[in-house]
Design a protein around this motif. Structure first.
Motif, PDB file in Angstrom:
ATOM      1  N   PRO A 213       0.748  -1.190   0.186  1.00  0.00           N
ATOM      2  CA  PRO A 213       0.192  -0.044  -0.022  1.00  0.00           C
ATOM      3  C   PRO A 213       0.939   1.291  -0.028  1.00  0.00           C
ATOM      4  N   LEU A 214       2.073   1.248   0.611  1.00  0.00           N
ATOM      5  CA  LEU A 214       2.945   2.379   0.679  1.00  0.00           C
ATOM      6  C   LEU A 214       3.397   2.921  -0.783  1.00  0.00           C
ATOM      7  N   PHE A 215       3.978   1.915  -1.344  1.00  0.00           N
ATOM      8  CA  PHE A 215       4.606   2.284  -2.729  1.00  0.00           C
ATOM      9  C   PHE A 215       3.258   2.548  -3.782  1.00  0.00           C
TER      10      PHE A 215
ATOM     11  N   TRP B 117      -8.723  12.607  -2.110  1.00  0.00           N
ATOM     12  CA  TRP B 117      -9.740  11.446  -1.988  1.00  0.00           C
ATOM     13  C   TRP B 117      -9.524  10.530  -3.070  1.00  0.00           C
ATOM     14  N   THR B 118      -9.366  10.901  -4.280  1.00  0.00           N
ATOM     15  CA  THR B 118      -9.038  10.035  -5.362  1.00  0.00           C
ATOM     16  C   THR B 118      -7.936   9.343  -5.215  1.00  0.00           C
ATOM     17  N   VAL B 119      -6.654   9.635  -4.663  1.00  0.00           N
ATOM     18  CA  VAL B 119      -5.657   9.005  -4.557  1.00  0.00           C
ATOM     19  C   VAL B 119      -5.828   7.704  -3.460  1.00  0.00           C
ATOM     20  N   LEU B 120      -6.355   8.241  -2.336  1.00  0.00           N
ATOM     21  CA  LEU B 120      -6.749   7.256  -1.123  1.00  0.00           C
ATOM     22  C   LEU B 120      -7.864   6.177  -1.636  1.00  0.00           C
ATOM     23  N   VAL B 121      -8.810   6.371  -2.205  1.00  0.00           N
ATOM     24  CA  VAL B 121      -9.553   5.340  -2.729  1.00  0.00           C
ATOM     25  C   VAL B 121      -8.741   4.432  -3.669  1.00  0.00           C
ATOM     26  N   ASP B 122      -8.131   4.942  -4.875  1.00  0.00           N
ATOM     27  CA  ASP B 122      -7.701   4.321  -5.813  1.00  0.00           C
ATOM     28  C   ASP B 122      -6.574   3.229  -5.059  1.00  0.00           C
ATOM     29  N   THR B 123      -5.812   3.844  -3.972  1.00  0.00           N
ATOM     30  CA  THR B 123      -4.691   3.009  -3.361  1.00  0.00           C
ATOM     31  C   THR B 123      -5.310   1.929  -2.784  1.00  0.00           C
ATOM     32  N   GLY B 124      -6.618   2.241  -2.175  1.00  0.00           N
ATOM     33  CA  GLY B 124      -7.329   1.101  -1.376  1.00  0.00           C
ATOM     34  C   GLY B 124      -7.792  -0.041  -2.090  1.00  0.00           C
ATOM     35  N   LEU B 125      -8.253   0.411  -3.509  1.00  0.00           N
ATOM     36  CA  LEU B 125      -8.749  -0.515  -4.623  1.00  0.00           C
ATOM     37  C   LEU B 125      -7.499  -1.462  -4.963  1.00  0.00           C
ATOM     38  N   VAL B 126      -6.442  -0.913  -5.243  1.00  0.00           N
ATOM     39  CA  VAL B 126      -5.212  -1.269  -5.739  1.00  0.00           C
ATOM     40  C   VAL B 126      -4.876  -2.575  -4.837  1.00  0.00           C
ATOM     41  N   THR B 127      -4.529  -1.885  -3.464  1.00  0.00           N
ATOM     42  CA  THR B 127      -4.163  -2.779  -2.324  1.00  0.00           C
ATOM     43  C   THR B 127      -4.997  -4.077  -2.230  1.00  0.00           C
ATOM     44  N   ALA B 128      -6.121  -3.693  -2.147  1.00  0.00           N
ATOM     45  CA  ALA B 128      -7.161  -4.819  -2.011  1.00  0.00           C
ATOM     46  C   ALA B 128      -7.106  -5.919  -3.029  1.00  0.00           C
ATOM     47  N   SER B 129      -6.995  -5.513  -4.173  1.00  0.00           N
ATOM     48  CA  SER B 129      -6.872  -6.403  -5.286  1.00  0.00           C
ATOM     49  C   SER B 129      -5.653  -7.302  -5.389  1.00  0.00           C
ATOM     50  N   ILE B 130      -4.374  -6.423  -4.868  1.00  0.00           N
ATOM     51  CA  ILE B 130      -3.250  -7.163  -4.728  1.00  0.00           C
ATOM     52  C   ILE B 130      -3.105  -8.199  -3.578  1.00  0.00           C
TER      53      ILE B 130
ATOM     54  N   SER C 119       0.153 -10.203 -16.164  1.00  0.00           N
ATOM     55  CA  SER C 119       1.405 -10.507 -15.372  1.00  0.00           C
ATOM     56  C   SER C 119       1.389 -11.112 -14.084  1.00  0.00           C
ATOM     57  N   SER C 120       0.646 -10.496 -13.083  1.00  0.00           N
ATOM     58  CA  SER C 120       0.433 -11.052 -11.634  1.00  0.00           C
ATOM     59  C   SER C 120      -0.021 -12.486 -11.723  1.00  0.00           C
ATOM     60  N   SER C 121      -0.948 -12.923 -12.710  1.00  0.00           N
ATOM     61  CA  SER C 121      -1.367 -14.215 -12.712  1.00  0.00           C
ATOM     62  C   SER C 121      -0.367 -15.066 -13.326  1.00  0.00           C
ATOM     63  N   ILE C 122       0.504 -14.743 -14.207  1.00  0.00           N
ATOM     64  CA  ILE C 122       1.202 -15.763 -14.561  1.00  0.00           C
ATOM     65  C   ILE C 122       2.450 -16.096 -13.294  1.00  0.00           C
TER      66      ILE C 122
ATOM     67  N   PHE D  14      -5.775  -9.805  -2.240  1.00  0.00           N
ATOM     68  CA  PHE D  14      -6.384 -10.923  -2.706  1.00  0.00           C
ATOM     69  C   PHE D  14      -5.806 -11.751  -3.602  1.00  0.00           C
ATOM     70  N   LEU D  15      -4.696 -11.167  -4.462  1.00  0.00           N
ATOM     71  CA  LEU D  15      -3.917 -12.085  -5.303  1.00  0.00           C
ATOM     72  C   LEU D  15      -2.953 -12.916  -4.568  1.00  0.00           C
ATOM     73  N   ILE D  16      -2.571 -12.267  -3.572  1.00  0.00           N
ATOM     74  CA  ILE D  16      -1.502 -12.809  -2.689  1.00  0.00           C
ATOM     75  C   ILE D  16      -2.094 -13.970  -1.855  1.00  0.00           C
ATOM     76  N   VAL D  17      -3.194 -13.576  -1.094  1.00  0.00           N
ATOM     77  CA  VAL D  17      -3.876 -14.601  -0.213  1.00  0.00           C
ATOM     78  C   VAL D  17      -4.112 -15.962  -1.168  1.00  0.00           C
ATOM     79  N   ALA D  18      -4.566 -15.880  -2.329  1.00  0.00           N
ATOM     80  CA  ALA D  18      -4.650 -16.922  -3.398  1.00  0.00           C
ATOM     81  C   ALA D  18      -3.606 -17.614  -3.602  1.00  0.00           C
ATOM     82  N   ALA D  19      -2.606 -16.712  -3.874  1.00  0.00           N
ATOM     83  CA  ALA D  19      -1.140 -17.340  -4.119  1.00  0.00           C
ATOM     84  C   ALA D  19      -0.565 -18.403  -3.143  1.00  0.00           C
ATOM     85  N   GLN D  20      -0.950 -17.822  -1.827  1.00  0.00           N
ATOM     86  CA  GLN D  20      -0.569 -18.574  -0.492  1.00  0.00           C
ATOM     87  C   GLN D  20      -1.322 -20.072  -0.468  1.00  0.00           C
ATOM     88  N   MET D  21      -2.719 -19.696  -0.705  1.00  0.00           N
ATOM     89  CA  MET D  21      -3.365 -21.084  -0.779  1.00  0.00           C
ATOM     90  C   MET D  21      -3.033 -22.000  -1.760  1.00  0.00           C
TER      91      MET D  21
END
Length: 431
Positions: A60-62, A268-281, A335-338, A283-290
């Motif tokens: 989320p920081l980057f 506000w736009t920056v914070l919302v977009d950051t939240g959306l991208v962080t949430a999707s990433i 890319s992340s899916s690969i 979710f990706l990492i949780v799926a990868a761990q499983m």
């Protein structure tokens, strides 16, 4: 194997990759262990262990820093500075676009953001100055992928989390190949402008009004300071990658406020977009761990490693096959899916062969990047098409324009494989 096949089938049908990964991994663990309760507990552990990790804070920081930089107009500043630096070269506006993308990559790490920003900034400018539309969009598509390699890169962060490698080491290892790729892109633009003017168009770069020294300083200094703060802090050992992300986000906010380019609505736009991208990433990492835990239970990676050992595949054959598979996957997946599908499968094999995992990460990212520009599913190409306000430029035009840059990426990938020190030369203690 059935689980893997079903997962890839659902992904090709268009199911969101993390859902396919989690669903098939859950059913896979249930089938292997015979207990849906155990599968559910494993899913809960995967989610908790991933999100509770201190190193996940880097995401989320980057992402926040990247969105602040993008929203505050530093992309245009980078374009103006790079264009001024290369304006006297043949094809200078194209080279400037590559330079601006390299600078922008060093403060965002998201190639899709680069593609969207420079489609709006660079493409109209290049067409106005006589460049062929196909070439203009090709330059932006090709150079936008630098965001995946030049640190801080979200793809390198994802790889570091998947393989438990130092994100700082991965960032440093991405510097050499990233700069080499940018230089090759600039060289191919100059070569095409010299020897294939029909493809490039009839540019009139010399007519572009230059910036004064003061304007160069005003536009360039904040970007340089931010890069030095983040990458210099990591390289000098002042910050961990997580701390560098925090300092970078604070620095980006401070610069945006000093320049008066960030309103409350923009924030506000920056914070919302950051939240959306962080949430999707996330979710990706949780799926990868499983998925990784399901693979470990199945014994497939160990069996796969034994198969390779029995087949007596050497280092070159293994890396060659892996790169071809990654590029082939890039034609149909993002890319992340690969990385989520292939890296956990290959990790035990690569570890058993004592291959440097940091170097392997750079090879993986380069191979994945090529897929961002190859049809039918080149995500950067689709982002540019969606951002363009010009119906006369087709998807085919963008793919054709990006083809020379995909070839340059393949050449750099081969060089990094043959000469590993391009990636590992800056790492302390690695020769």
């Amino acid at each position: 194997m059935i689980s893997l096949g079903v997962m890839i089938f659902f992904v090709l049908l268009g199911l969101y990759v993390p859902i396919a990964l989690i669903g098939c991994s859950f059913v896979g663990v249930w089938a292997i262990k015979g207990s849906p309760v155990l599968a559910a507990k494993l899913l809960a552990m995967s989610a908790n262990d991933t999100i509770a990790s201190y190193f996940f804070g880097v995401v989320p920081l980057f992402v926040l820093m990247g969105f602040v930089v993008s929203q505050s107009g530093m992309g245009r500043d980078a374009f103006d500075v790079a264009n001024q630096a290369f304006r006297r070269l043949r094809g200078g506006l194209g080279v400037g676009t590559v330079g601006a993308n390299a600078i922008f990559a060093a403060i965002t790490g998201v190639s899709i953001a680069s593609a969207a920003v420079f489609t709006k900034i660079a493409v109209p400018q290049m067409i106005r100055h006589g460049y062929a539309p196909r070439f203009a969009v090709g330059v932006v598509a090709g150079s936008s992928v630098l965001g995946m390699l030049i640190p801080p890169s979200l793809l390198l962060i994802l790889y570091g989390i998947l393989t438990e490698q130092s994100i700082g080491d991965l960032f440093i290892a991405g510097i050499g190949p990233g700069i080499l790729l940018a230089v090759f892109f600039g060289a191919v633009i100059i070569a095409m402008a010299t020897f294939f003017p029909g493809f490039v168009g009839q540019p009139d770069d010399a007519l572009e009004e230059g910036l004064t020294s003061r304007q160069m300083l005003e536009k360039g200094l904040p970007i340089v300071l931010l890069i030095l703060l983040v990458l210099g802090g990591i390289y000098a050992g002042f910050f961990t990658p997580v701390e560098a992300g925090a300092m970078g986000a604070i620095g980006a906010f401070a610069l945006a406020l000093i320049k008066r380019r960030l309103s409350l609505r923009d924030t506000w736009t920056v914070l919302v977009d950051t939240g959306l991208v962080t949430a999707s990433i996330c979710f990706l990492i949780v799926a990868a761990q499983m998925y990784s835990r399901m693979l470990a239970f199945s014994g497939l990676p160990a069996g796969f490693g034994q198969l390779i050992t029995t087949a007596e595949l050497g280092f070159w054959a293994l890396i060659g096959i892996y790169v071809l598979v990654v590029i082939a996957f890039g034609m149909i997946l993002d890319s992340s899916s690969i990385m989520l599908i292939l890296v956990p499968l290959m990790l035990p094999v690569i570890t058993a062969m004592n291959i440097d995992l940091v170097w392997f990460g750079i090879v993986t990212v380069l191979a994945v990047e090529i897929g961002l520009l190859t049809p039918p599913f080149g995500i950067s190409v689709y982002v540019i098409k969606a951002t363009l306000d010009d119906k006369s430029i087709t998807l085919g035009d963008i793919f054709i324009g990006a083809a020379p840059f995909a070839l340059m990426m393949l050449l750099v990938l081969i060089l990094v494989i043959v000469f590993p020190f391009i990636a590992t030369g800056l790492l302390p203690g690695v020769h």
